[in-house]
Motif scaffolding. Structure first.
Motif, PDB file in Angstrom:
ATOM      1  N   GLU A 190       1.080  -1.212   0.002  1.00 49.44           N
ATOM      2  CA  GLU A 190      -0.099   0.094  -0.113  1.00 49.44           C
ATOM      3  C   GLU A 190       0.829   1.212  -0.006  1.00 49.44           C
ATOM      4  N   ARG A 233      10.090   6.788   1.809  1.00 48.15           N
ATOM      5  CA  ARG A 233      10.309   6.667   3.358  1.00 48.15           C
ATOM      6  C   ARG A 233       9.227   7.582   4.269  1.00 48.15           C
ATOM      7  N   LEU A 242       0.609   5.745  11.829  1.00 55.77           N
ATOM      8  CA  LEU A 242      -0.800   5.634  11.625  1.00 55.77           C
ATOM      9  C   LEU A 242      -1.257   4.392  12.212  1.00 55.77           C
ATOM     10  N   GLU A 243      -0.406   3.360  11.975  1.00 56.10           N
ATOM     11  CA  GLU A 243      -0.637   2.026  12.466  1.00 56.10           C
ATOM     12  C   GLU A 243      -0.196   1.750  13.955  1.00 56.10           C
TER      13      GLU A 243
END
Lengths: 245, 181
Positions: free
Chosen positions: B48, B80, B89-90
């Motif tokens: 992604e 990067r 975000l994760e």
């Protein structure tokens, strides 16, 4: 320029060059750099190294499907103008919806006479097709193409009316204890369930209205995974596809 | 040889030329994906991020200035940033171990003197691998996981001064190796 002890600044330059210097030390170093040519030279060398470190990672070929996905997602590519793309997407969506409607209606008439349980399902399919047609009449309809390894289709999205319809073709059949679950992707990466479906046997396309308690504008995209019958609280199974709105 | 071709291709991409875009993709997809996978450690997330990187290339091609440097570092800088953003975000825990196998990592790159840039990058990769494990750990967390020195100290349970010394020593060693190639 008065004598300056460069030591604390020079020691911080490597970390600064790769973005690891703590914010509390950054402003002091940046202030020093404005007046110190030798430290700027030092920084330039480390920045060159930092840039080179980007390339010092083993290459890895992504899946072949990624190239196809990218091709389908390039907005305004030279082959077609932007307006033509939008128009052709709408035509495709309309065509799919009409075909789906005709197929669903024909099959509905035949199957409605057989068993009552099938009647409810087929009526739902007709309703989906009607939703598709109604949505296509909206001036602000957004069509999102789905292109996965084993699935293709379209999502019709009307953010103004907070309606969405999923139309997928040739989606693989599932075991009896499995379903396809729809997930809406939140900006923080979380997923909200938006219902589930099973492939409609004997038909080229499966349609599913997508429900959400929140406005679709709050989400970045949509994905579908294989989950145990009854659904899951969060994605646990194989991803079938994911698209961005 | 690669530079001028890249410049022409990116100029065509800026005009919306899909074929030129795909030529750049075919040339550098493995480099971008290698970096995103190295940072994220998850094939799906990495793919992604690779996709997002090339979509940014498509939308930002006009911002690329050839006189400021070759295309690949510019593209990898975007990759990067995209990967580190996704990492935050994760809210993933940083990877503390090296996952690459140096024996097969570069097999698809030609080991040719004519490919001098490739040869230098390969050398830098092995220079990173040759660092003391504690130094390599700090470099990986800082550069490829986007952590600050204080965050590294917290993650590893080391004194901040130790982290600073190891990072500085590692960077000095890499610079020395890089300049001697």
């Amino acid at each position: 320029m008065p004598d300056v002890d460069h030591t604390p600044f020079i020691e911080n330059i490597p970390a600064y060059a790769i973005g690891a210097l703590d914010s509390g030390d950054v402003s002091a170093l940046e202030s020093h750099l404005t007046t110190c040519a030798s430290c700027r030279t030092e920084l330039a060398e480390y920045r060159t190294l930092s840039e080179s470190m980007l390339t010092a990672v083993p290459p890895k070929q992504p899946s072949a499907a990624l190239r196809k996905r990218l091709q389908s997602r390039l907005p305004g590519a030279q082959k077609t103008s932007g307006s033509q793309v939008t128009w052709s997407f709408s035509r495709l969506a309309l065509g799919l919806a009409v075909i789906a409607l005709l197929v669903l209606n024909l099959l509905s008439f035949a199957q409605l006479r057989q068993v009552q349980s099938q009647q409810a399902r087929l009526l739902k399919q007709v309703e989906n097709a009607q939703v598709a047609l109604a949505m296509l009449s909206s001036p602000n309809i957004q069509t999102v193409l789905i292109s996965g390894e084993n699935v293709s289709g379209t999502i019709l999205l009307d953010k103004d009316r907070n309606q969405a319809l999923l139309i997928v073709g040739d989606i693989p059949a599932l075991a009896d204890d499995q379903i396809y679950q729809i997930w809406l992707v939140k900006p923080d990466g979380g997923r909200d369930s938006a219902g589930w479906f099973r492939p409609e046997s004997g038909q080229s396309y499966t349609t599913k209205t997508i429900s959400s308690t929140q406005t679709f504008s709050n989400y970045l995209g949509l994905g579908v995974t294989v989950e145990p019958a009854g659904g899951s609280d969060a994605p646990t199974g194989q991803r079938i596809f994911k698209v961005d709105f | 040889m690669i530079g001028p071709d890249d410049s022409k291709l990116i100029a065509q991409v800026a005009q919306g030329n899909e074929r030129a875009f795909l030529a750049i993709y075919d040339r550098y997809a493995s480099r971008v994906h290698g970096l995103t996978l190295h940072i994220l450690g998850d094939p799906m997330l990495a793919e992604e991020a690779t996709q997002d990187t090339f979509l940014k290339l498509w939308s930002r091609a006009r911002q690329y200035l050839a006189e400021q440097g070759p295309l690949l570092p510019w593209l990898l800088t975007i990759a990067r940033r995209v990967a580190l953003d996704r990492l935050r975000l994760e809210a993933r825990r940083p990877m503390l171990s090296d996952t690459n196998d140096p024996d097969d990592a570069w097999q698809i790159l030609p080991d040719s003197e004519s490919m001098s840039e490739e040869s230098r990058w390969r050398s830098l990769y092995f220079a990173v691998q040759a660092l003391h494990p504690d130094q390599r750990k700090v470099i990986n967390l800082a550069y490829y996981q986007g952590l600050s020195q204080s965050e590294i100290a917290e993650v590893l349970g080391w004194p901040l001064g130790t982290v600073k010394t190891r990072l500085r020593t590692a960077m000095e060693k890499l610079r020395e190796d890089w300049n001697n190639k």
